[in-house]
Scaffold this active site. Structure first.
Site, PDB file in Angstrom:
ATOM      1  CB  THR A  67      15.272 -24.060  16.797  1.00  0.00           C
ATOM      2  OG1 THR A  67      15.963 -24.372  18.019  1.00  0.00           O
ATOM      3  CG2 THR A  67      14.187 -23.055  17.075  1.00  0.00           C
ATOM      4  CB  ALA A  68      15.572 -24.132  11.633  1.00  0.00           C
ATOM      5  NE  ARG A  93      24.938 -31.699  18.441  1.00  0.00           N
ATOM      6  CZ  ARG A  93      25.739 -30.854  19.055  1.00  0.00           C
ATOM      7  NH1 ARG A  93      27.022 -31.091  19.119  1.00  0.00           N
ATOM      8  NH2 ARG A  93      25.267 -29.753  19.581  1.00  0.00           N
ATOM      9  CG  ASN A 121      14.864 -21.522  24.135  1.00  0.00           C
ATOM     10  OD1 ASN A 121      13.917 -21.879  24.825  1.00  0.00           O
ATOM     11  ND2 ASN A 121      14.750 -21.247  22.855  1.00  0.00           N
ATOM     12  N   GLY A 132      12.706 -19.764  26.482  1.00  0.00           N
ATOM     13  CA  GLY A 132      11.313 -19.918  26.063  1.00  0.00           C
ATOM     14  C   GLY A 132      10.591 -18.684  25.571  1.00  0.00           C
ATOM     15  CG  PHE A 133      10.701 -13.781  25.330  1.00  0.00           C
ATOM     16  CD1 PHE A 133       9.786 -13.386  26.289  1.00  0.00           C
ATOM     17  CD2 PHE A 133      10.916 -12.958  24.237  1.00  0.00           C
ATOM     18  CE1 PHE A 133       9.099 -12.184  26.168  1.00  0.00           C
ATOM     19  CE2 PHE A 133      10.236 -11.754  24.103  1.00  0.00           C
ATOM     20  CZ  PHE A 133       9.323 -11.366  25.065  1.00  0.00           C
ATOM     21  CG  HIS A 182      19.815 -14.429  21.037  1.00  0.00           C
ATOM     22  ND1 HIS A 182      19.005 -13.353  21.296  1.00  0.00           N
ATOM     23  CD2 HIS A 182      19.335 -15.439  21.790  1.00  0.00           C
ATOM     24  CE1 HIS A 182      18.076 -13.696  22.180  1.00  0.00           C
ATOM     25  NE2 HIS A 182      18.260 -14.957  22.500  1.00  0.00           N
ATOM     26  CG  ASN A 217      14.289 -13.020  22.845  1.00  0.00           C
ATOM     27  OD1 ASN A 217      13.819 -11.902  22.905  1.00  0.00           O
ATOM     28  ND2 ASN A 217      14.891 -13.592  23.858  1.00  0.00           N
ATOM     29  N   PRO A 218      15.502 -14.921  18.711  1.00  0.00           N
ATOM     30  CG  PRO A 218      17.455 -16.184  18.434  1.00  0.00           C
ATOM     31  CD  PRO A 218      16.774 -15.235  19.374  1.00  0.00           C
TER      32      PRO A 218
END
Ligand SMILES: Cc1cc2nc3c(=O)[nH]c(=O)nc-3n(C[C@H](O)[C@H](O)[C@H](O)COP(=O)(O)OP(=O)(O)OC[C@H]3O[C@@H](n4cnc5c(N)ncnc54)[C@H](O)[C@@H]3O)c2cc1C
Ligand SMILES: *[C@@H]1O[C@H](CO)[C@@H](O)[C@H](O)[C@H]1NC(C)=O
Ligand SMILES: *[C@@H]1O[C@H](CO)[C@@H](O)[C@H](O)[C@H]1NC(C)=O
Length: 538
Positions: A56-57, A76, A130, A132-133, A478, A516-517
Site C-alpha cells: 500500500t505504501a 514476495r 481489503n 476498500g474504504f 488495522h 481507516n489507514p
C-alpha cells in the site's frame, strides 16, 4: 458437516452472482510492462533505490522515486491479475474464506491473543484484499505522529493518490439504511460525501468504482517512469546486507528458491515497506533489534535496538450480527459514523458471517435454497492504548510468521470506548429504520435475530457490556507499530543508528490514522518519495 455443505452452497451462490455481474476486470494494468518475475532477474544488480515490499505504501513510494532515479521494487507476492477474484468488490469474500496456500494473496496469522488475522501477499499488498474504504487521516494524527509534516505536501500527496484510485460510491440499499440509522440515532452532523476525517456521519471514498472494480496501490505504479523502474514479483527478501552500520544491499529468493542480490549505488537507499508485520521481522532477521533476542536465535547483531518489534497495536472490533428477514445485496463499508473523533461505526451486508469471529461459524437453521442476508455492524476506534510486541519464531525462514501479541483491551480506556461504541449500536437499533430488520417470531413478537452473541439486554450495565466486548473481540486488520517514529526511525523515517535505510509503512504508526489507514498509507508513500527527491536535490 451439514454446516460445511451449507457454507459451500452459500459460497457457490455468491460467486455465481459475481461472475455474471462483473465479467471483465477493468483495471489500468500498464504497469505490467515493467513487472518481472524475480527468477528473470540477474543474480546481482545495482540500483539507486531498492524498496522492499510492493504494498500500500511501497507502490506509490517506488513510483515517485522512479521519476529521477533507478528503482527496484521487490514484492514476495504475485501480480494480482493472477487472482481475478481480488480485482472486484464481490470477490472480497475470498479474503475471509480462502485458505492460505502459502502463495495466494491471503496470508493467515493468529496473534498470541488467539485472534485470527490476515496479511496481503500480493503486488499492491493490503490494498488488494481489503474492504476498500478510503478516508483521510485525522488532524491529531498529523499533530502527534512525531513527524514535522509539511501539510501542503500532505494535501498534494493525498490528491495524487485520489485522482487514480478513489471513487464516490453509489450507496447500496443497506448502506443507505445504515446512514439513516446513524442520523436518526444521533451520530450527527450529516457530512454528506467527504474524503476528510469528520465527526458525525459521512459517506467515504472507495477504491471500488461503481462497477465494483478494485483500484488498489498497483495502479499507482502506472505513475512511475518505466525507463527507471523494475518491479519484481515472487521476490522474497531474506536479509538486508550491511557494511558496518550502512545498509548496502538485499538478498532475496525467487519462486525457484534461487538467491539473488541487489546493491545500492552511492547516495542510494534501501527502504522497507513490508508492512507492520514484515518490516520489524526483516529488521530483526537482518540483525537490527533487541540484542538478547537476536543472540538467543544466534543471529548476528548489527545494531542493538530494543524498540524493534515493540509497540504493536491492533484496532479491536466488535461485530453484532443480525439475520435479516429479507435479502439484500452484499455490500462493503461505504459509510462511517464517527463519535468524539475516535469511535467509528461501520456496517456491512453479507450472505455469510465472514466478518464475524470464528466462534460464529454456526449458521441458524435455514433451508439451503434461501440465501440469508446478514446485517453486520462493526465498531472500532483509532487511538488504541493497548500494546503488545512482535518477536521472531524462526531465525532462518522469513516466510514463517513472527509471533505477535496485541493485548486487546488490556488498557481500560480501550474497553471504555468499546462500551460506548456498543451502546451507540444499541441506539441505532432503536431507530425507525432499524425497526424494519426485526424478525417476527411465532407469537407475533418482533425482535432482532442475532447470529452469535446478542447485544447485552441491559446496555447500561457496564460489566455486562465489557464482558460482551471481551468475549467478541476480533480484528479490524488495522494492526500497526513495530518500527515507531521516534523509537526506531527518526522524523524522516530513517532508521536511527543506520545509514541508507528507511522504513515507510504502517509499522511506523503509533496510532492508526483516521477511520481507516489505507488512504494515509498511500499518501505516506508518495509523501516520503517527494521528500527524498527534495532532500537529494538540495
Ligand atoms: C481484510 C482487510 C480489510 C481491510 N479493510 C480496510 C479498509 O476498508 N480501509 C482501509 O483504509 N484499510 C483497510 N484495511 C487495512 C489496510 O489495508 C492496511 O492497513 C494496509 O494495506 C497496510 O499497508 P502497508 O503498506 O503498511 O502494508 P502492506 O500493504 O501489507 O504491504 C506490505 C507488502 O510487503 C510485502 N512483503 C512483506 N514481507 C516481504 C518480504 N520479506 N519480501 C518481499 N516482500 C514482502 C507484502 O507481500 C506486502 O505486499 C484492511 C486490511 C485487511 C487485511
Ligand atoms: C513457532 O515455531 C514452532 C516450531 O516450529 C511452531 O510449532 C509454532 O506453531 C510456531 N509459532 C507460531 C506463532 O507460528
Ligand atoms: C450486570 O452484569 C453483570 C455481568 O453480566 C451481572 O453479573 C450483574 O448482575 C449485572 N447487574 C445488574 C444490576 O443487572
Amino acid at each position: 458437516m451439514a454446516n460445511h455443505i451449507l457454507l459451500f452452497t452459500l459460497i457457490s451462490i455468491f460467486q455465481l452472482g459475481v461472475i455474471s455481474s462483473h465479467p471483465i476486470p477493468n483495471q489500468d494494468t500498464s504497469y505490467m510492462k515493467f513487472v518481472h518475475e524475480a527468477s528473470e532477474l540477474q543474480e546481482s544488480e545495482e540500483y539507486d533505490y531498492i524498496i522492499i515490499g510492493g504494498g500500500t505504501a511501497g507502490c506509490p513510494l517506488a513510483a515517485t522515486l522512479s521519476s529521477k532515479f533507478s528503482v527496484l521494487l521487490l514484492e514476495r507476492g504475485n501480480d494480482p491479475n493472477k487472482y481475478p477474484s481480488v480485482l472486484n468488490e464481490q470477490g472480497l469474500l475470498n479474503a475471509f474464506v480462502a485458505e492460505d496456500d502459502g502463495q495466494n494473496p491471503f496470508q493467515h496469522f493468529i496473534s498470541e491473543d488467539g485472534v485470527e488475522n490476515l496479511r496481503g501477499r500480493v503486488l499492491g499488498g493490503g490494498s488488494m484484499i481489503n474492504a476498500g474504504f478510503y478516508s483521510r487521516g485525522h488532524r491529531e494524527f498529523f499533530e502527534t505522529a512525531g513527524v514535522d509534516w509539511d501539510m501542503e505536501l500532505v494535501e498534494k500527496a493525498y490528491e495524487w493518490v485520489e485522482e487514480t484510485v478513489v471513487s464516490k460510491p453509489s450507496l447500496s440499499p443497506w448502506q443507505a439504511a445504515f446512514r439513516s440509522a446513524l442520523l436518526e440515532g444521533g451520530v450527527g452532523h450529516d457530512n454528506g460525501f467527504d474524503l476528510k476525517h469528520l465527526v458525525g456521519t459521512k459517506t467515504g471514498g472507495s477504491i471500488f468504482d461503481n462497477k465494483g472494480n478494485r483500484h488498489g496501490a498497483v495502479e499507482l505504479l502506472n505513475k512511475g517512469e518505466p525507463e527507471n523502474f523494475k518491479v519484481a514479483t515472487q521476490a522474497t527478501v531474506q536479509r538486508i546486507i550491511f557494511t558496518g552500520l550502512s545498509a548496502s544491499g538485499v538478498s532475496y529468493s525467487d519462486s525457484k528458491g534461487k538467491l539473488h542480490t541487489a546493491f545500492i549505488r552511492k547516495k542510494g537507499e534501501i527502504i522497507l515497506s513490508a508492512g507492520a508485520i514484515g518490516s520489524p521481522q526483516l529488521l530483526l532477521l537482518s540483525g537490527v533489534g533487541p540484542k538478547s533476542q537476536l543472540k538467543s536465535l544466534k543471529l548476528p547483531v548489527v545494531l542493538d535496538q530494543p524498540h524493534v518489534g515493540e509497540f504493536m497495536s491492533d484496532n479491536p472490533r466488535f461485530t453484532p450480527t443480525i439475520v435479516l428477514p429479507f435479502q439484500v445485496v452484499a455490500s462493503s463499508a461505504q459509510v462511517v459514523g464517527t463519535l468524539d473523533n475516535n469511535i467509528h461505526l461501520q456496517a456491512f451486508a453479507s450472505p455469510l458471517p465472514f466478518f464475524a469471529p470464528p466462534s460464529f461459524s454456526l449458521l441458524p437453521p435455514q433451508s439451503t435454497s434461501i440465501v440469508p442476508s446478514l446485517a453486520i455492524f462493526v465498531g472500532k476506534f483509532s487511538d488504541v492504548y493497548s500494546e503488545g510486541s512482535l518477536r521472531l519464531n524462526s531465525s532462518i525462514d522469513v516466510k514463517e510468521s513472527p509471533i505477535v501479541r496485541f493485548n486487546y483491551y488490556s488498557h481500560p480506556d480501550d474497553l471504555a470506548r468499546c462500551v460506548r461504541g456498543v451502546r451507540k449500536v444499541g441506539d441505532l437499533l432503536r431507530t425507525p429504520t432499524m425497526e424494519k430488520i426485526k424478525t417476527q417470531d411465532l407469537e407475533g413478537n418482533k425482535r432482532f435475530q442475532f447470529l452469535g452473541l446478542s447485544l447485552p439486554e441491559n446496555l447500561l450495565n457496564d460489566s455486562a457490556v465489557e464482558e460482551y466486548c471481551q468475549k467478541t473481540v476480533t480484528t479490524y486488520w488495522h494492526y500497526h507499530g513495530g518500527c515507531l517514529v521516534g523509537k526506531v526511525v527518526d522524523d524522516n523515517h530513517k532508521v536511527i543508528g543506520i545509514e541508507n535505510l528507511r522504513v515507510v509503512d504502517g509499522s511506523t504508526f503509533s496510532v492508526s490514522p483516521g477511520t481507516n489507514p489505507m488512504a494515509t498509507l498511500m499518501m505516506l508513500g508518495r509523501y516520503v518519495g517527494l521528500k527524498v527527491l527534495q532532500q537529494r536535490s538540495s
